[in-house]
Motif scaffolding. Structure first.
Motif, PDB file in Angstrom:
ATOM      1  N   GLU A 514       0.742  -1.228  -0.043  1.00 41.33           N
ATOM      2  CA  GLU A 514       0.429  -0.045  -0.326  1.00 41.33           C
ATOM      3  C   GLU A 514       0.700   1.127   0.092  1.00 41.33           C
ATOM      4  OE1 GLU A 514      -3.468   0.045   0.357  1.00 41.33           O
ATOM      5  OE2 GLU A 514      -3.624  -2.452   0.476  1.00 41.33           O
ATOM      6  N   GLN A 515       2.006   0.914   0.770  1.00 46.00           N
ATOM      7  CA  GLN A 515       2.433   2.062   0.597  1.00 46.00           C
ATOM      8  C   GLN A 515       4.429   1.508   0.196  1.00 46.00           C
ATOM      9  OE1 GLN A 515       4.988   3.161   4.385  1.00 46.00           O
ATOM     10  NE2 GLN A 515       2.658   3.146   5.354  1.00 46.00           N
ATOM     11  N   LYS A 516       4.075   2.807  -1.383  1.00 44.66           N
ATOM     12  CA  LYS A 516       5.869   2.405  -2.266  1.00 44.66           C
ATOM     13  C   LYS A 516       6.376   3.185  -1.837  1.00 44.66           C
ATOM     14  CE  LYS A 516       6.045   3.178  -6.454  1.00 44.66           C
ATOM     15  NZ  LYS A 516       6.125   4.515  -7.795  1.00 44.66           N
ATOM     16  N   PHE A 517       6.449   3.983  -1.517  1.00 41.68           N
ATOM     17  CA  PHE A 517       7.965   4.152  -1.066  1.00 41.68           C
ATOM     18  C   PHE A 517       8.670   3.020   0.729  1.00 41.68           C
ATOM     19  CE2 PHE A 517       7.110   7.481  -4.019  1.00 41.68           C
ATOM     20  CZ  PHE A 517       8.177   7.547  -4.532  1.00 41.68           C
ATOM     21  N   ARG A 518      10.093   3.134   0.518  1.00 43.99           N
ATOM     22  CA  ARG A 518       9.901   2.826   2.128  1.00 43.99           C
ATOM     23  C   ARG A 518      10.701   3.569   3.338  1.00 43.99           C
ATOM     24  NH1 ARG A 518      12.571  -2.104   1.504  1.00 43.99           N
ATOM     25  NH2 ARG A 518      12.962  -2.754  -0.440  1.00 43.99           N
TER      26      ARG A 518
END
Lengths: 528, 372, 391
Positions: A514-518
């Protein structure tokens, strides 16, 4: 659950089976608790068939008014010391009147809880639940003149301590591995992710064994629709017993007939953590150190945790090496037979002379020879796993000397076949996850036969079939061959080579996190 | 075969690229233009693009229908059905032809003692396996095939250069006999094979994600594959010269067979068979699949999959009995098929369909306008 | 249903295996031919083919690797075609011959002189098994059978011949390994004729060998005209071919520096440019050669440091090269055979002119006017500058 338990239960009693018997509270029959303590104890004993490991301790507090306490627990499943010190001692110290008062109190569990120094104290009046709870290692506390039974959590099962992983070892990296105990396993992951977003859900499967299964994921990162799918698939499992996570794997994977694994199984906590952070889920099963991770992609089976712990040049090099090794394990016997029987022209002349010399006087056709040697190796390997430790030396000497050197010297097999077979065998061991190596082990025979029938053409067509199969596979609805096909250029950062971690700012997309960026964009990376 | 298959742009490109190369690489194109053989191919790209624009024009009007369906809508039920059936036969025949090409390639180059039927069986069996997995799987597979192709073709190219095989002076003199052999080579043979064979994609365009993707990657595929073929032909002429190219059945095999570096790297022609079989696989699959789709569409079958086995077996046997020997097969392929099959099916019918569709829509428009 | 059909297909596949029409062949069922010799038997008007094969010696059971086991076996057979002879030979072979490892083709003298070479190469093109990029040699003054019968002490005969060809073309630049596909191209082209290296059998002068031992030696390049051997380019003349074809890798030139003393110059690279144009019915051939080299041996007291001396050497070397080329061309003109491919160059440079002369190019070529310009640069004198002073 331990197996002795399963056997006894199924033979003596079937009322435990929660789905088949519905307790009827109002009726006065044999399965309803009474107000008499002895009868209740007997009921519980009967319910389990009076097993020898059922420990009943009765304390008569006040003989005149016939007030007594009974403690029932399974020996070996519960903590004896804790029962002695935290349950029996405070209860026996109390005087009779006090105890009566407190028992009559409507929230007796809370009051009693102050006395009995255990983690958890529950009040139950359902025989079935009580029995189940006892079987889990809790101690049932029965009092005279009441239907209520208190259950103190005193579960303690002897378990193996943490040890090094046996099948997925690394040189640099954490050395702990999961054990058979579910709680230990979850704690190993929790210790690594101290974040409230780490969620664990309890599920249950196994009609008889009632095995605890826990689903772990990171909320907000794992894809919700995939989680929903997992829950429903686990709920649909219809099986009597679950002894290993592979039981669950076989039920929840997308393609039931595939030779390739579509779920990762690992005994390494760091692998689980890394995958959770990429938006995947983990399934912990009681009684096995192997944790399932999904949704998986084909590439993941080539990613060893060590790739990330070492310099990324080394990591990339090793990764590519592993693909090459997989290729060797899968293809070399087939190609060897194909070239030696159909494509003599492809062999450089000097090599050809050597090979032809070796083949002189060898009795079997090369296909048969290769098949025999492959099978012999498989037998050796199986023997290596199963044999008692003490005879290990013998088997390895027999394997290496007799089957290798002596067979060549005696002229049974040609040296080149032995080289090819051993090369394949060694290449097969480079896989970080052994279940993908199994696929190579079996498909190798398929390609070997094709190669002997019709040479490289057959091997090529076989490759098409294998590739098409891989392309058609899905893991929880997501393409298994992602990101090779459908090809995504930006996702190649962690496929054949591993880019340095600062460059890998986005999570790999195959699991659709759901979250693209780490890390939040423009985050604290450069500030420290 | 699921009803909702959507192919992305890159996969569509891979399909076209591999499809176009198919048998064109194998036989060496425009042999009659001698050392200028690359010119008709370069010009053929333009012809291919024009033909593709016709197919696209039809696709734009009927975005969800394959050719066999909209031919019925344009020309009426019966005539359209017959034409649609004609296309099914045409595709099956082409699949059988290409299969024969590759069977012969294998027999001549490697498998002297193996029967055509056996080789065809293996090919069709693996195609059938993939076809049951669905077209989406195949289009993904084609993507891997492209990688395989590049990973094999590029090293071979490098080896060819480093073996000092290329003699650019073989390409001279330019246009020795003027433009007429070039034009003769261009039309109809070079335009129809491989560029005109894009007519198969009229069946597949509805499977592409959207019109824009189909347009962009379709043209890109044609242009890139055309350029590659031009380049390939240039290399071929430079390596083996015009005479040997004219004489050899499979110029590309002759070319690669000459590569020899040291004692170790030699006989690469066996290796290039891999590339050729990949290309053949894709091409046969597409024709075969179009025929299956067409049959399913014409007979309103709910499961076109049922047609795969009978059609596959039909194609194998057609491929074997299509011609008594390879020379006849080639003769038919170069003399008869381009004029009597390619010309009507690739050019005439689609253009007529487009014109009729245009006129019909004009009439419709004018009718709707008149009352206003 | 789907699965059942697939099973049927798989079974179908097995049938071909049972039917026996398979290419499956074990290594031990094949004999690998290393060299082919083609002779012409005038009386019978037949080809005689000599097969020089690798002899498979068993190494299984000995425990040692098979390296170095390069025994050779010789067979001969006759036939009206080469293929017929090959089939006839099966009476002598105990195994199936495999031609995919043929490394060399030797053509008998009689065949090259009397019979035409035009027909014998077809099988190499047509058969996918035999390669077309293997060198061909002419057995000079002897038969191919003789050449292939010479068994060197240490090597396989074919490997030995092959090594000689490669070595000589690399080190000396006098023998080019002409490969079969090149010969075919040159035979078919009207503007060029092939040259094929020669090999002959001599009696060994090696004192360690028993007297009378035969050995093979490369000798000259054969000039072919219309498919027949018409003459030989010998010694330094044959360098002209490599210079003009830009195939020269290394050679050396001995430059006279007074008396019977010579200085050796190693030519390390050379590049030639050829222009051909017609002038009133006569071809005018202009040749530019740029070559580089170093001094690798000096047997005279010259101050090579000085520019003049250096320049003198350069000029003399250039003169030598020009002379080799001139000699080679003269020989070719004498035989009326355009072995350098000047016709092809004219074809490329002036296609219209070429059409006029194509049919009688050989005669036209014999009348050609050649001008050779060699530019040679010495770019070093190796480890020493001046020689040690000779007394």
């Amino acid at each position: 659950m331990p197996s002795f338990f399963k056997n006894k239960k199924t033979k003596t009693q079937t009322t435990i089976d929660s789905s088949s018997s519905k307790p009827s509270n109002g009726k006065q029959d044999e399965t309803t608790l009474t107000f008499e303590i002895d009868k209740n104890v007997q009921l519980i004993k009967d319910c389990m068939g009076n097993p020898p490991d059922l420990n009943v301790r009765k304390i008569i507090i006040d003989a005149s008014s016939d007030f007594s306490i009974a403690m029932i627990r399974m020996d070996g499943m519960s903590d004896k010391k804790e029962v002695d010190f935290s349950v029996i001692e405070p209860l026996s110290k109390l005087n009779f009147q006090e105890l009566r008062e407190q028992l009559d109190n409507p929230n007796s569990a809370e009051v009693l809880g102050r006395l009995i120094a255990v983690n958890k104290l529950e009040k139950m009046n359902n025989l079935e639940k009580v029995v189940k709870s006892i079987l889990q290692g809790n101690t049932a506390i029965l009092f005279s003149h009441t239907q209520q039974i208190f259950l103190a959590s005193t579960r303690l099962i002897d378990k193996r301590g943490l040890s090094e992983p046996t099948s997925q070892t690394v040189i640099r990296g954490p050395k702990d591995s999961f054990t058979e105990d579910l709680r230990t396993n979850t704690s190993l992951v929790r210790a690594r992710i101290t974040n409230p977003k780490l969620r664990i859900e309890t599920l249950n499967a196994g009609e008889i064994t009632h095995t605890n299964i826990e689903l772990m994921y990171l909320k907000g990162i794992a894809n919700d629709s995939i989680l929903q799918e997992v829950r429903s698939r686990i709920k649909k499992i219809k099986i009597d017993a679950i002894l290993e996570s592979s039981y669950i794997e076989e039920f929840i994977q997308d393609s039931k007939n595939s030779i390739f694994p579509t779920l990762i199984s690992t005994e390494r906590p760091d692998v689980v953590v890394a995958n959770l952070l990429e938006g995947r889920f983990a399934i912990f099963v009681y009684g096995t150190p192997y944790v399932l991770i999904g949704p998986a992609t084909f590439i993941q089976f080539f990613q060893s945790p060590e790739d990330y712990y070492q310099n990324y040049y080394m990591g990339s090099f090793i990764r590519i090496l592993r693909f090459v090794a997989f290729f060797i394990a899968l293809y070399i016997p087939g190609l060897y037979v194909a070239i030696m029987t159909h494509h003599h022209a492809l062999i450089p002349t000097t090599l050809l002379i050597t090979l032809a010399g070796q083949r002189e006087g060898v009795p079997f056709p090369i296909v048969v020879e290769a098949l025999i040697m492959e099978l012999v190796f498989e037998v050796l390997r199986e023997a290596g796993v199963r044999m008692p430790r003490a005879v290990g030396q013998t088997v390895s000497i027999v394997g290496a000397l007799i089957l290798g050197q002596a067979a060549v010297e005696a002229g049974f097999v040609s040296a080149s076949t032995v080289i090819v077979v051993s090369l394949t065998a060694i290449a097969n061991f480079t896989m970080p996850f052994f279940n993908v190596a199994i696929a190579a082990r079996i498909l190798r025979f398929f390609l070997l036969l094709l190669g002997s029938f019709i040479g490289m053409y057959g091997i090529l067509l076989g490759t098409f079939m294998i590739l098409a199969h891989l392309c058609s596979l899905r893991s929880f609805g997501l393409p298994y061959f992602d990101p090779i096909t459908p090809f995504k250029l930006l996702e190649q950062k962690d496929v054949f080579i591993r880019l340095p971690l600062p460059k890998q700012r986005t999570r790999p997309q195959p699991a659709r996190p759901e979250q693209k960026f780490r890390v939040k964009r423009g985050g604290s990376q450069n500030e420290t | 075969m699921k009803s909702k298959i959507k192919i992305g742009g890159l996969q569509f490109f891979c399909l076209i690229f591999l499809f176009e190369l198919g048998s064109a690489v194998l036989f060496g194109m425009a042999k009659e233009a001698k050392q200028d053989a690359w010119i008709p191919i370069l010009l053929g790209i333009a012809g291919g693009c024009i033909l593709f624009s016709v197919y696209l024009g039809l696709h734009k009007r009927y975005p969800d229908l394959p050719l066999t369906s909209y031919s019925q809508q344009i020309l009426g039920k019966y005539l359209g059905w017959v034409i649609g059936f004609g296309y099914v036969v045409y595709f099956s025949y082409l699949a059988a032809r290409v299969l024969r090409d590759f069977e012969e390639l294998l027999v001549i180059s490697q498998y002297h003692n193996t029967s055509l039927l056996t080789l065809g069986l293996y090919m069709i069996a693996s195609i059938i396996y993939v076809m049951f997995k669905g077209f989406e799987v195949f289009s993904r597979l084609s993507q891997i095939c492209l990688f395989l192709f590049l990973f094999t073709a590029l090293p071979i190219l490098l080896l060819e250069v480093s073996a000092q095989l290329l003699q650019p002076e073989n390409l001279l003199p330019l246009l020795e006999n003027g433009w007429s052999p070039v034009i003769k080579a261009l039309f109809p043979s070079t335009i129809s094979v491989p560029f005109g064979e894009m007519v198969a994609f009229t069946m597949l365009l509805p499977l592409v994600k959207d019109y824009k993707t189909a347009k962009r990657f379709g043209y890109l595929g044609i242009i890139v594959s055309g350029l590659y073929l031009t380049f390939r032909t240039l290399m071929n002429i430079a390596a083996i010269g015009t005479d040997a190219r004219m004489r050899s059945t499979f110029p590309v095999l002759t070319e690669i067979g000459l590569v020899e570096i040291g004692d170790f790297i030699q006989r690469l022609d066996s290796l290039i068979l891999i590339i050729l079989v990949i290309l053949g696989f894709v091409k046969i699959f597409i024709f075969f699949y179009c025929a299956v789709l067409g049959l399913g569409d014409l007979f309103k079958l709910k499961k076109p999959d049922k047609m795969i086995y009978p059609l596959g077996i039909l194609i194998i046997f057609t491929s074997v009995f299509i011609a008594p020997n390879f020379n006849t097969h080639l003769e038919i392929g170069f003399k008869i098929v381009p004029i009597y099959l390619h010309l009507p099916f690739q050019m005439a019918i689609p253009i007529i369909l487009l014109l009729v569709a245009l006129i019909k829509s004009k009439i419709k428009k004018s009718r709707t306008k008149q009352p206003n | 249903m789907k699965r059942k059909c697939l099973v049927i297909l798989v079974l179908f596949m097995f049938t071909h295996f049972l039917g026996g029409c398979s290419n499956y062949r074990e290594l031990r069922d094949a004999v690998f031919i290393a060299g082919l010799g083609i002779d012409w038997i005038k009386e019978k008007k037949r080809y005689e083919i000599t097969f020089q094969a690798f002899s498979p010696t068993s190494t299984a059971g000995t425990g040692s690797a098979g390296a170095g086991s390069t025994g050779s076996v010789l067979y001969t057979a006759e036939g009206r075609t080469i293929s017929e002879a090959a089939r006839q030979a099966s009476k002598k072979f105990s195994r199936m011959p495999d031609y995919s490892h043929v490394r060399i083709v030797v053509i008998g003298d009689d065949l090259a002189k009397a019979e035409s070479l035009n027909y014998i190469f077809d099988v190499f093109e047509r058969d996918a098994n035999i390669r077309a990029n293997i060198p061909a040699l002419i057995a000079r003054g002897t038969s191919a059978k003789e050449v292939l019968s010479v068994i060197p002490a240490t090597e396989h005969p074919v490997q030995s011949i092959n090594g000689k060809v490669r070595n000589s073309s690399k080190m000396l630049g006098e023998n080019e390994a002409t490969e079969i596909y090149q010969i075919i191209n040159q035979l078919t082209s009207t503007g060029t004729e092939p040259t094929i290296g020669g090999i002959s059998v001599i009696t060994s002068e090696n004192p360690t060998q028993p007297p009378g031992t035969k050995e093979t030696k490369l000798r000259g390049m054969g000039i072919i005209k219309e498919g027949k051997l018409v003459g030989w380019l010998d010694g330094t003349k044959s360098k002209s071919i490599l210079f003009l074809n830009n195939q020269m890798r290394q050679t050396n030139e001995s430059i006279n520096c007074g008396g019977h003393r010579y200085t050796s110059v190693r030519i390390t690279s050379s590049k030639s440019k050829i222009k051909v144009h017609m002038n009133t019915g006569k071809p005018e051939i202009t040749i530019h050669v740029d070559a580089l080299g170093i001094v690798d041996e000096m047997l005279c007291n010259r101050k090579i440091m000085e520019y003049d001396v250096l320049h003198e050497y350069e000029k003399k070397t250039a003169g030598n090269i020009a002379k080799h080329i001139q000699d080679g061309i003269n020989e070719a003109k004498k035989q009326k055979s355009d072995i350098f491919g000047f016709g092809d160059i004219l074809h490329r440079q002036h296609p219209e002119e070429w059409k006029k002369y194509e049919s009688r190019w050989h005669d036209v070529f014999a009348k050609s006017k050649v001008s050779i310009h060699v530019n040679f640069i010495l770019h070093g004198t190796s480890m020493r500058v001046e020689p040690y002073p000779y007394k």
